[in-house]
Design a protein around this motif. Structure first.
Motif, PDB file in Angstrom:
ATOM      1  N   ILE A   1       0.833  -1.206   0.000  1.00 22.58           N
ATOM      2  CA  ILE A   1       0.000   0.000   0.000  1.00 22.58           C
ATOM      3  C   ILE A   1       0.867   1.255   0.000  1.00 22.58           C
ATOM      4  N   ARG A   2       1.997   1.205   0.664  1.00 18.05           N
ATOM      5  CA  ARG A   2       2.875   2.376   0.721  1.00 18.05           C
ATOM      6  C   ARG A   2       3.794   2.498  -0.494  1.00 18.05           C
ATOM      7  N   VAL A   3       4.131   1.391  -1.127  1.00 19.59           N
ATOM      8  CA  VAL A   3       5.095   1.416  -2.220  1.00 19.59           C
ATOM      9  C   VAL A   3       4.439   1.639  -3.582  1.00 19.59           C
ATOM     10  N   ILE A   4       3.242   1.151  -3.783  1.00 18.33           N
ATOM     11  CA  ILE A   4       2.594   1.238  -5.098  1.00 18.33           C
ATOM     12  C   ILE A   4       2.506   2.677  -5.622  1.00 18.33           C
ATOM     13  N   PRO A   5       2.127   3.671  -4.826  1.00 15.71           N
ATOM     14  CA  PRO A   5       2.109   5.041  -5.370  1.00 15.71           C
ATOM     15  C   PRO A   5       3.486   5.511  -5.854  1.00 15.71           C
ATOM     16  N   PHE A   6       4.552   5.127  -5.168  1.00 16.75           N
ATOM     17  CA  PHE A   6       5.894   5.527  -5.594  1.00 16.75           C
ATOM     18  C   PHE A   6       6.294   4.841  -6.898  1.00 16.75           C
ATOM     19  N   VAL A   7       5.840   3.628  -7.089  1.00 19.07           N
ATOM     20  CA  VAL A   7       6.170   2.896  -8.310  1.00 19.07           C
ATOM     21  C   VAL A   7       5.363   3.425  -9.497  1.00 19.07           C
ATOM     22  N   LEU A   8       4.092   3.729  -9.283  1.00 17.92           N
ATOM     23  CA  LEU A   8       3.227   4.145 -10.377  1.00 17.92           C
ATOM     24  C   LEU A   8       3.443   5.594 -10.806  1.00 17.92           C
ATOM     25  N   VAL A   9       3.805   6.454  -9.870  1.00 18.85           N
ATOM     26  CA  VAL A   9       3.983   7.877 -10.188  1.00 18.85           C
ATOM     27  C   VAL A   9       5.477   8.166 -10.212  1.00 18.85           C
ATOM     28  N   LYS A  10       6.005   8.334 -11.402  1.00 13.71           N
ATOM     29  CA  LYS A  10       7.455   8.550 -11.573  1.00 13.71           C
ATOM     30  C   LYS A  10       7.829  10.034 -11.575  1.00 13.71           C
ATOM     31  N   HIS A  11       6.912  10.898 -11.923  1.00  6.42           N
ATOM     32  CA  HIS A  11       7.218  12.318 -12.056  1.00  6.42           C
ATOM     33  C   HIS A  11       6.449  13.124 -11.018  1.00  6.42           C
ATOM     34  N   ARG A  12       6.810  14.360 -10.904  1.00  6.59           N
ATOM     35  CA  ARG A  12       6.130  15.262  -9.967  1.00  6.59           C
ATOM     36  C   ARG A  12       4.727  15.576 -10.494  1.00  6.59           C
ATOM     37  N   ILE A  13       3.748  15.555  -9.594  1.00 11.21           N
ATOM     38  CA  ILE A  13       2.364  15.848  -9.974  1.00 11.21           C
ATOM     39  C   ILE A  13       2.213  17.362 -10.107  1.00 11.21           C
ATOM     40  N   LYS A  14       1.826  17.809 -11.292  1.00 10.64           N
ATOM     41  CA  LYS A  14       1.739  19.241 -11.564  1.00 10.64           C
ATOM     42  C   LYS A  14       0.311  19.765 -11.519  1.00 10.64           C
ATOM     43  N   ASN A  15      -0.669  18.885 -11.573  1.00 10.29           N
ATOM     44  CA  ASN A  15      -2.067  19.303 -11.559  1.00 10.29           C
ATOM     45  C   ASN A  15      -2.411  19.877 -10.182  1.00 10.29           C
ATOM     46  N   VAL A  16      -2.898  21.106 -10.174  1.00  8.11           N
ATOM     47  CA  VAL A  16      -3.182  21.816  -8.923  1.00  8.11           C
ATOM     48  C   VAL A  16      -4.289  21.121  -8.134  1.00  8.11           C
TER      49      VAL A  16
END
Length: 106
Positions: A21-36
């Motif tokens: 649960i803690r690792v999946i977001p880091f694996v799936l999102v490689k770049h910085r989220i820019k959407n406000v």
């Protein structure tokens, strides 16, 4: 009764689930989220979860919902006026104690 082998199997499954649960977001999102909107949504999630877990616990933590509500109102008012966490906690506990005392006398 649970034996040692079953305990360790459950422990490993729980650790793996928590880790995933803690690792999946880091694996799936490689770049910085820019959407406000997504960034603001992710900013407020911890506060919403904490409030959802804390609010019911506050109302059912005493012998009466009325004294718990009095303590909650006291905490909200003192927090609004900038009193520190220790002062809010002490004053809220005192209000709950007095409200319980008054309710037992009546």
């Amino acid at each position: 009764m649970m034996n040692h082998e079953t305990f360790f199997i459950y422990l490993i499954l729980m650790a793996a689930t928590t880790y995933l649960i803690r690792v999946i977001p880091f694996v799936l999102v490689k770049h910085r989220i820019k959407n406000v909107y997504i960034r603001s949504f992710l900013t407020y999630i911890p506060y919403a979860v904490l409030a959802a877990m804390t609010f019911p616990a506050i109302l059912y933590s005493t012998s009466s919902v009325i004294s718990a509500a009095a303590g909650l109102v006291c905490a909200v008012i003192l927090s609004y006026f900038g009193v520190g966490p220790m002062g809010v906690a002490i004053a809220s506990c005192a209000v709950v104690y007095i409200a319980d005392l008054v309710m037992t006398l009546l």
